[in-house]
Design a protein around this motif. Structure first.
Motif, short mmCIF file in Angstrom:
data_model
loop_
_atom_site.label_atom_id
_atom_site.label_comp_id
_atom_site.label_asym_id
_atom_site.label_seq_id
_atom_site.Cartn_x
_atom_site.Cartn_y
_atom_site.Cartn_z
N GLY A 251 0.83 -1.21 0.00
CA GLY A 251 0.00 0.00 0.00
C GLY A 251 0.86 1.25 0.00
N PRO B 233 -0.28 7.48 2.45
CA PRO B 233 0.59 8.23 3.37
C PRO B 233 1.34 7.33 4.34
N ALA B 234 0.70 6.25 4.84
CA ALA B 234 1.36 5.38 5.82
C ALA B 234 2.50 4.61 5.16
N GLU C 232 1.56 -1.35 -4.83
CA GLU C 232 0.37 -0.48 -4.85
C GLU C 232 -0.59 -0.99 -5.92
N LYS C 233 -1.85 -1.18 -5.57
CA LYS C 233 -2.81 -1.74 -6.54
C LYS C 233 -3.22 -0.72 -7.61
N SER D 132 -9.48 11.66 0.29
CA SER D 132 -9.56 12.25 1.62
C SER D 132 -10.27 13.58 1.51
N GLY D 133 -10.37 14.35 2.65
CA GLY D 133 -11.08 15.62 2.65
C GLY D 133 -10.42 16.69 1.76
N LEU E 225 -7.85 18.07 5.14
CA LEU E 225 -7.10 19.04 5.92
C LEU E 225 -5.90 18.33 6.48
N GLY F 196 -1.65 -6.99 -3.79
CA GLY F 196 -1.36 -8.12 -2.89
C GLY F 196 -2.66 -8.87 -2.67
N GLU G 219 -2.59 -0.90 3.91
CA GLU G 219 -3.60 -0.97 2.84
C GLU G 219 -4.74 0.03 2.99
N LYS H 80 -15.10 6.47 0.13
CA LYS H 80 -14.16 5.58 0.83
C LYS H 80 -14.59 5.44 2.28
N ASP I 195 -4.42 3.53 8.41
CA ASP I 195 -5.85 3.21 8.53
C ASP I 195 -6.07 1.70 8.68
N GLY J 266 -6.67 11.50 9.75
CA GLY J 266 -5.87 10.29 9.87
C GLY J 266 -4.55 10.37 9.13
N ILE J 267 -4.38 11.38 8.26
CA ILE J 267 -3.17 11.40 7.41
C ILE J 267 -1.91 11.51 8.27
#
Ligand SMILES: Cc1cc2nc3c(=O)[nH]c(=O)nc-3n(C[C@H](O)[C@H](O)[C@H](O)COP(=O)(O)OP(=O)(O)OC[C@H]3O[C@@H](n4cnc5c(N)ncnc54)[C@H](O)[C@@H]3O)c2cc1C
Length: 562
Positions: free
Chosen positions: A17, A20-21, A58-59, A69-70, A72, A153, A198, A314, A337, A349-350
């Motif tokens: 994945g 950001p993570a 990465e898929k 994402s939003g 912010l 994966g 992921e 999402k 996430d 969450g970023i």
């Protein structure tokens, strides 16, 4: 195919994945390799650490294409990871200039006199996650990491109980499961350490958590579904950097959720509705509620004469601290996430995904240097996230989402109490049940809740029109990636008991009930090529008979600019 025909590739670290993570983890690890090479004395007992042996799978065909994402961005983790991010051109163009929280009634709006501290965004930036991830990917690639976009994966590989890597999906298989002329078998990627990044409801993470019982003693993960559109509007209505969060209409007081409007510029708005998946009425349609939200007179006024550019949806893991599973096992870590590192109170969450990735990189580096990939060695990651600002931030909101299990109004009161008691509220730990268990049978709720909205194609859109704006594309001649364990339940039981809620909760019109040719009732028809990879079906189906698996690598939405 038999395993003899499938090639095996060995590497040191495999990250699944590139959000950001995953990218923050890869980049931080590459930085640690560099620092190690700069300071270590050459020695034959030291492992040979090469950045090209950090693999990221990465898929999406392009980095960022499946990231929605939003958004912010709280830049705290970015500042730690890349202190000179501004001079490197990080796409953080719009600083937040003003915040407001509005309570909407059907016709009116009441502005809260004070914006609650957790919704104040001074110092944060309005970003496109898609652009941000592309940029982060460039930094990671320049650091020497091997990135593999377009590869999914599909299975966790084990050696005994130890995670040994991941199987990559085959390409070129037809609908019936036979190889096509372009058939390419997927590799078995074997790694000393595999890191699952992921995003929400990761399909491999789900296998891993269930296989090893990693969520024992945790609250079940709780999810929301976020639906978003990007709009171009005439100038003069909002200032760049203005941020609004809304509560209330069109969601009833019994339901958790709210809206967001972020002005990336005077003429470009990101707007969306986030709804908890712990709702009761099986006929509730989150996409319909989102469209209804836009016909509020204030939103209608903002959007009039504008143009919808893009759409996406999402899920968001909102369970918080008590839903984070054991995130270190023999040979593997779970971050972002996928592990549930998200602050639902701030809808952010970023930064937590990034920091969890960086801490996982540090634990990985220690393990590589000691050549010990066991759970007890990797458990340093669990101690590190709990001791870091990730743990501190999540602890303060540890009971937040569970408080909304019995409706928004009640939840808001509990949340206020939790806020003044440092996250505790009335109980030390609020329990919660899985989202799908909140859904009640259709007769119990008196039938389907409907907005009776007719999309006009200017302000409001039906699902197919929105799906078109997500840029989604899959090769149609491939096995369906939505695995239904028992069609009989859908066609004969769910139809009576819940009225087939999949038709409503899916924000991309993947699930359709069509009439049987002999007029004897209805049956489920799937449109997998519409799927935007939100994973709502895997979470929300009341019988838990839908499993979302990765389709052929490269397929899916194209969230350009979202
Ligand atoms: C509508 C909405 C609004 C939000 N607003 C904000 C906000 O304003 N601020 C904020 O901080 N956060 C916000 N969030 C949350 C934030 O987007 C997430 O917390 C963050 O993106 C998590 O990063 P991640 O890397 O863990 O996962 P993701 O960003 O989801 O990235 C995961 C990546 O892994 C890939 N992948 C998944 N499975 C596989 C597989 N098996 N094989 C290969 N690749 C795979 C995916 O394609 C994806 O690229 C919002 C979320 C939503 C949906």
């Amino acid at each position: 195919m038999n395993s003899a025909e499938r090639e095996t590739l060995k590497t040191d670290v495999l990250i699944v994945g590139a959000g950001p993570a995953g990218l923050s983890c890869a980049l931080r690890l590459a930085q640690l390799y560099q620092a190690h090479h700069d300071h270590a004395q050459p020695s034959s007992s030291q492992p040979d650490l090469k950045t090209e042996n950090i693999f990221v799978l990465e898929k999406a065909g392009e980095l960022g294409a499946h990231c929605l994402s939003g958004a912010l961005l709280d830049p705290v983790a970015l500042q730690e990871l890349i202190p000179n991010f501004r001079s490197l051109g990080a796409p953080l163009e719009t600083p937040v200039s003003e915040d407001a929280v509005l309570y909407l009634t059907q016709q009116g709006r009441i502005k809260l006199p004070i914006t609650p501290p957790f919704l104040r965004n001074h110092g944060n930036a309005i970003i496109s996650l898609n652009k941000f991830v592309k940029w982060l990917g460039e930094q990671t690639e320049q650091a020497g990491v091997s990135l593999f976009p377009g590869f999914s994966g599909i299975e966790v590989l084990y050696e005994g109980e130890r995670v040994a890597g991941v199987r990559v999906g085959d390409k070129g298989i037809d609908r019936a499961g036979n190889p096509k002329p372009n058939f390419q078998p997927g590799y078995d990627l074997r790694a000393k350490i595999t890191i699952f990044a992921e995003g929400s409801r990761g399909s491999l993470t789900k296998q891993l958590v269930s296989q090893l019982g990693l969520d024992r003693g945790c609250n079940p993960q709780a999810y929301a579904l976020g639906l978003k559109e990007l709009w171009e509007i005439p100038s003069g209505r909002l200032k760049a950097g203005q941020v609004f969060h809304t509560a209330g209409w069109p969601l009833p007081p019994s339901q958790y959720g709210g809206g967001f409007i972020y002005a990336a510029s005077e003429t470009q708005l990101s707007l969306g509705l986030v709804v908890g998946l712990n709702y009761e009425n099986p006929g509730f349609d989150p996409h319909e509620a989102f469209q209804q939200w836009k016909i509020h007179p204030w939103l209608r006024g903002l959007l009039a004469g504008g143009r919808m550019l893009r759409y996406g949806a999402k899920t968001i893991p909102e369970g918080g601290y008590y839903s984070v599973p054991s995130a270190a096992v023999d040979g593997a870590l779970i971050i972002g996430d996928s592990a549930g590192f998200l602050n639902a109170q701030r809808l952010k969450g970023i930064h937590l995904a990034m920091k969890s990735g960086m801490l996982a990189a540090e634990a990985t580096m220690d393990a590589l240097l000691k050549q010990d990939y066991s759970k007890s060695q990797l458990a340093g990651f669990e101690r590190a996230w709990k001791a870091s600002w990730v743990g501190e931030e999540l602890w303060k909101v540890r009971n937040f989402h569970q408080a909304f299990d019995r409706g928004f109004t009640r939840g808001a009161l509990h949340a206020a109490l939790q806020f003044v008691t440092g996250g505790r509220g009335l109980h030390a730990r609020y329990e919660s049940g899985p989202d799908y268990q909140h859904m009640r049978r259709l007769p119990e709720v008196g039938g389907r809740a409907r907005a009776n909205l007719k999309a006009d194609g200017q302000l409001t859109y039906d699902k197919l029109a929105d799906v078109f704006h997500s840029g989604v594309q899959h090769d149609e001649d491939q096995p369906p990636h939505l695995k239904i364990a028992d069609y009989d339940i859908c066609n004969n039981r769910c139809v009576r008991e819940y009225g087939n809620p999949c038709q409503y909760f899916c924000p991309a019109a993947v699930y359709e009930m069509e009439d049987n040719a002999d007029g004897s009732g209805k049956r489920l028809k799937l449109n997998p090529s519409n799927c935007v990879h939100c994973k709502t079906c895997d979470i929300e189906d009341p019988y838990q008979i839908i499993t979302w698996v990765c389709p052929e690598g490269g397929g899916g939405p194209r969230y350009d600019g979202l």
